[in-house]
Design a protein around this motif. Structure first.
Motif, short mmCIF file in Angstrom:
data_model
loop_
_atom_site.label_atom_id
_atom_site.label_comp_id
_atom_site.label_asym_id
_atom_site.label_seq_id
_atom_site.Cartn_x
_atom_site.Cartn_y
_atom_site.Cartn_z
N ASN A 277 0.83 -1.20 0.16
CA ASN A 277 -0.16 0.30 -0.05
C ASN A 277 1.09 1.48 0.19
O ASN A 277 1.74 1.91 0.85
N THR A 278 1.11 1.78 -1.50
CA THR A 278 1.69 3.17 -1.26
C THR A 278 1.42 4.31 -0.65
O THR A 278 2.15 5.13 0.32
N VAL A 279 -0.27 4.88 0.01
CA VAL A 279 -0.90 5.68 0.31
C VAL A 279 0.26 5.27 2.19
O VAL A 279 0.39 6.36 2.36
N LEU A 282 3.85 6.77 1.72
CA LEU A 282 3.23 7.97 1.47
C LEU A 282 3.34 8.77 2.97
O LEU A 282 4.45 10.00 3.50
N GLN A 283 2.40 8.67 3.33
CA GLN A 283 1.54 8.99 4.93
C GLN A 283 2.96 8.93 5.24
O GLN A 283 3.00 10.65 6.13
#
Lengths: 696, 318
Positions: A277-279, A282-283
């Motif tokens: 999960n990239t999000v 990044l978060q």
């Protein structure tokens, strides 16, 4: 019918529910609309009767069970179904008002130990009806005393009564109350047993509970109650082992509530549950860069995300932007020249790649321009920032950067025109205003800049005094909870501004500065509250720190106008807000230096440096003071440190040159002066580092 | 480009309307579907400022009229006006949107005060568990285990007051106040959404989707590139606009507060009138929030998509 035995009540309830169920499943015998409605009414009558009787039965049984406890006091499945179905049937028939009324009647019945799951379902369903099917305008208010008149032809179960009962008056109040009740039951009744035979139960209980939490999130975010939301999710963690959805929601709630370091831990757990999960990654990286100053951790997180993504992933370009930000921040906090150089180069390359991946992203272009500016490739930076403005024509940081770039090309007039235009769009941006005062100082003289500064103080009052009023009253929870969206946005805006201003004259984002400002903030809070418990400062700390920054700037202006008393007054104001800051120590030193009291000035600068060893301006001034005192050897050492901390400051090089000259090292001195001149020709009016590295 | 005939007639008719006929006019104008369709399409086509200005002017006249039906007529167009405004602003700058801006600012300033001239302040109480209510008694549900959170529930507190407003009046829309103004204006739409027409719901969904996705090629891939967690048979198709890089229009700026306002309307619309378009818009906003890393929006969109999945799967079972 008043004195029926529980047994009879139970039998009656069951028979009514069976009758209702039979009628319902038989379906209408004719196609006549009238007949159909008639029959539906009959079904409902049976269900309502069954429900009331069953609830009464349970209440009676519970009364008796206090003496002799026998198990088995449960509502049978048919009756439970009858209770759950009746309000929904009303709504299905299009009679929302009666459906909601029935829901409310059922929920107002005093609960017993055996009806909790039923109650949870009813509370959740009514909340759903309110949130999904109504708006503020169409909300049906509660009629409290209507059903108390016992005119109904059937025995009624007892209802909650009392004087001080909370009675919802509008949609949000009722929805929140229902969710509160449902949440309390859900967290209590959650199935925690993880053995295989309980898997089905656990799954159902998890689904039910999550449904409550989803509704809670939807409602609480609307009224910006993030702390409440955090508390709720905290309770949910108990039964959310390995459940990504709840964990991620918890992380988001923590981010919104400003609990960044906990949020980072929770995000890392989310990432463990869903490594692709990239999000989430990044978060987490964003938190590392913008709030926690953990640059290496952030870079690792982004790298992890980049490794698992293909080039056409929509977030790839943003990942590169984040990576560049990480490199650039790390470069500014690195002491070794060579390492710093290679990090800057890496940052530039990564931003270029981000731009190639997504040429329409204003953020990639902006950061590319900023990085070019930091490396003093001015004309290329101007080109990039102009394209960036084409993609987002009112992005405030792009506008600010363009102003600074103009000043580094010494086009002050044009810079002034642009900053005025920018301030028309963003009249409350203190960072822009500070840059404007610098420009005014150069173009029109310090007197003029003074006016702008005064206006900044007025603006501060306007912006944040309401905030102070709001929290002055002695209500402990008020400060935390009762703010609407605009107050929330204003507070985050103050936080942002503060971050910008704090780094402003440090000229570097070194770990030392960051640590210093954190220590200072805590110590100042303690000091100011211990000193005067009665007059402890109201409002949130950030807004006061902002004010302190304005005072310091004002002090500097007064110094350049030779107005000593005013300058001292400003420093005094600051130190009353923010007593243990290196900024205050530095400004005190400046005042002494101006009065040629070098010994006192020296000790002030040394104080500042002991709090924040990377404060370039203190280093520069300490060097000069030492030079004035004839201690050139020491001055050289201090100024070399200044040059090392921020090699782009032409003042440091110039002063180092002076000192070296006095030491008789004319060759080294002229080299310093050359460097200083070269830097000066591309130097902006305030360092490029005042523009924050943000992912938004 | 010129105005469609029905719109021109609409402009002329209202101007020449005698005062005593306004009421009867008001009760019929919302039913004129040809007119409303034309208006929606007009805004959608992003016409020149001079074409749009008289329309915006009349919409504002409607909005501030005493006739509630006229006000509702304007209110139904608000989402599409917001989309047109943001879109025109990003492509051709402030000069081209004066009429739209005047309408939006006017509506906003009207909303800051109540009809009696007092500032518009919204308040409601946030219930606490420790205060008994008509639905519960704190002691009966309290937890068996003695934990801090169980204890804090019994800590007796009154319900707190949540309060919003009074809102400041503005003379102009700037970069600083734009998003706050737009979300307040949109709020006038969402708080009455249950009474507005299905047609306006339809355009509301479309406007939200467009605001979220304009300028992006394939935001939806954010999710599909992860391991496929759950796929809805009726979830939106992954969108792909087959245009070259560089041809894309600029992306529209949209703040978390505006998105959250949109979502509260979309949730209603998805359940009551536009299941497909509403769901698509919620997903579009979810992807946009994932791209922008808006934590507060993600809270709402994840909650909504998750709860909608349960609805879909349970309705399939039965």
């Amino acid at each position: 019918t008043q004195n029926m035995s529980p047994r009879v009540l139970q039998l009656l309830a069951e028979s009514f529910s069976i009758k209702g169920a039979c009628l319902e499943s038989k379906g209408p015998s004719t196609t006549s609309k009238f007949k159909v409605a008639e029959q539906e009414k009959q079904v409902l009558k049976c269900y309502d009767m069954a429900g009331d009787l069953a609830l009464l039965y349970i209440q009676e049984r519970e009364k008796m069970a206090q003496n002799n406890s026998s198990g088995d006091e449960e509502i049978d499945i048919l009756t439970e179904n009858a209770i759950k179905q009746s309000p929904l049937l009303y709504i299905k028939m299009g009679n929302i008002k009666q459906g909601v009324g029935r829901f409310r009647e059922l929920l107002r019945v005093v609960e017993s130990r055996f009806t909790q799951s039923l109650r949870q379902a009813l509370a959740r369903q009514l909340a759903e009806v309110l949130i999904r099917g109504m708006c503020e305008k169409t909300y049906i208010p509660i009629e409290t005393y209507h059903s108390d008149s016992n005119n109904l032809p059937r025995p009624q179960p007892r209802k909650y009564s009392g004087d001080n009962l909370f009675v919802p008056r509008e949609l949000h109040e009722e929805a929140l109350l229902l969710l509160l009740v449902a949440e309390a039951i859900a967290t209590r009744e959650a199935v925690l047993n993880r053995s295989v035979e309980h898997q089905e139960d656990r799954h159902i209980s998890y689904e039910n509970t999550t449904a409550v939490y989803d509704l809670l999130a939807i409602t609480l975010v609307r009224c910006t109650q993030f702390l409440k939301l955090c508390d709720s999710f905290e309770k949910a963690m108990r039964f959310s082992f390995e459940e990504f959805h709840i964990w991620h929601q918890f992380a988001n709630a923590l981010v919104c509530a400003g609990k960044y370091s906990r949020a980072l831990h929770v995000l890392k757990e989310c990432s463990r549950l869903k490594p692709r999960n990239t999000v989430v990654l990044l978060q987490a990286a964003k938190l590392c860069f913008e709030c926690l100053h953990l640059y290496n951790d952030g870079i690792n997180l982004v790298q992890q995300a980049i490794d698992s993504c293909s080039d056409n992933h929509p977030l790839m370009s943003r990942l590169c932007v984040a990576m560049g930000i990480g490199y650039s921040l790390k470069a500014q906090s690195t002491k070794l020249q060579g390492e710093r150089y290679s990090l800057h180069k890496k940052a530039l390359d990564t931003f270029k790649r981000a731009y190639e991946l997504d040429p329409n992203d204003h953020l990639a272009l902006f950061h590319l321009a900023l990085q070019l500016a930091i490396q003093r490739q001015i004309s290329e930076a101007v080109r990039c920032v102009k394209i960036s403005l084409r993609h987002k024509n009112d992005y405030v940081h792009s506008l600010h950067l363009l102003v600074l770039l103009m000043t580094s090309e010494k086009k002050y007039e044009e810079g002034m025109t642009l900053i005025k235009a920018a301030l028309q769009e963003y009249p409350d941006n203190l960072s822009l205003m500070l840059t404007r005062t610098k420009l005014e100082e150069v173009l029109l003289g310090p007197e003029y800049a003074l006016n702008t500064c005064r206006r900044m103080l007025e603006l501060w009052k306007e912006l944040y005094e309401t905030d102070v009023d709001d929290t002055s009253s002695e209500r402990k929870y008020r400060t935390l909870t009762s703010n609407d969206r605009s107050t929330f946005d204003r507070r985050s805006f103050a936080q942002l501004q503060l971050n910008e201003l704090n780094d402003r004259d440090t000229g570097s984002l070194r770990a030392e500065s960051v640590a210093a400002s954190r220590v200072e903030q805590t110590l100042s809070e303690v000091a100011s509250s211990a000193g005067s418990i009665l007059h402890s400062r109201r409002g949130c700390q950030e807004t006061w720190l902002l004010q302190a920054q304005i005072w310091l700037h004002l002090a500097e202006l007064y110094l350049s106008l030779d107005k000593m008393t005013e300058a001292e007054g400003c420093v005094q104001e600051t130190s009353s807000i923010f007593p243990l800051s290196h900024h205050v120590a530095f400004m005190k030193g400046r005042v002494f230096e101006h009065k040629h009291k070098y010994e006192e000035a020296k000790s002030c600068y040394e104080n500042a440096l002991s709090i924040n060893p990377a404060h370039t301006k203190s280093l520069q001034h300490l060097g000069i003071v030492l030079h004035e005192q004839g201690n050139n050897k020491m001055a050289e050492k201090v100024l070399r440190e200044a040059v090392n901390v921020d090699p782009t400051s032409h003042q440091s090089w110039f002063r180092l040159g002076l000192v070296l000259e006095s030491l008789g090292q004319s060759e080294a001195a002229s080299e310093c002066h050359m460097t200083s001149l070269g830097l000066e020709s591309t130097s902006p009016i305030v360092p490029f580092s005042v523009i924050p590295h943000m992912l938004q | 480009m010129t105005l469609p005939k029905t719109v021109r007639e609409w402009l002329a008719e209202f101007k020449s309307l005698p005062d005593n006929e306004v009421h009867s006019y008001a009760s019929t104008v919302r039913q004129n579907e040809e007119l409303t369709t034309n208006l929606y399409c007009l805004f959608e086509s992003l016409p020149q400022a001079e074409v749009l200005d008289p329309v915006c002017h009349q919409l504002f006249e409607f909005y501030r009229s005493k006739e509630s039906e006229l006000k509702t007529f304007s209110r139904e167009l608000i989402p599409v006006v917001i989309w047109t405004y943001l879109s025109a602003l990003s492509t051709s700058g402030k000069k081209s949107v004066r009429g739209l801006e005047a309408f939006l600012l006017g509506v906003y300033n009207l909303e800051t005060t109540l009809p009696d001239g007092k500032p518009n302040v919204k308040t409601f109480r946030i219930p606490t568990f420790s205060q008994p209510s008509i639905y519960h008694e704190p002691s009966s549900i309290s937890s068996i285990s003695l934990t801090e959170s169980a204890l804090s529930r019994l800590d007796r507190r009154e319900a707190e007051e949540w309060c919003s407003g009074p809102l400041p009046q503005y003379e102009a829309i700037t970069g600083q106040n734009r998003q706050a103004i737009l979300s307040t204006v949109l709020q006038t739409f969402t708080t009455e959404i249950a009474e507005l027409t299905t047609q306006s719901h339809h355009w509301f969904c479309k406007s939200c989707s467009r605001i979220a996705t304009t300028g992006f090629l394939s935001l939806g891939d954010i999710q599909s590139q992860e391991e496929t967690a759950f796929s809805l048979s009726d979830s939106p198709e992954p969108r792909r606009r087959h245009s070259q890089y560089g041809d894309l229009p600029p992306r529209l700026a949209v703040s978390p507060s505006l998105i959250i306002e949109m979502l509260s309307g979309l949730y209603y619309v998805t359940f009551n009138s536009q299941p497909h378009l509403g769901l698509k818009a919620i997903y579009d906003l979810h992807y946009r929030a994932s791209y922008e890393l808006y934590a507060d929006v993600l809270l709402v969109t994840s909650a909504m998509t998750n709860s909608l999945q349960t609805v879909v799967s349970s309705s399939r079972d039965s």
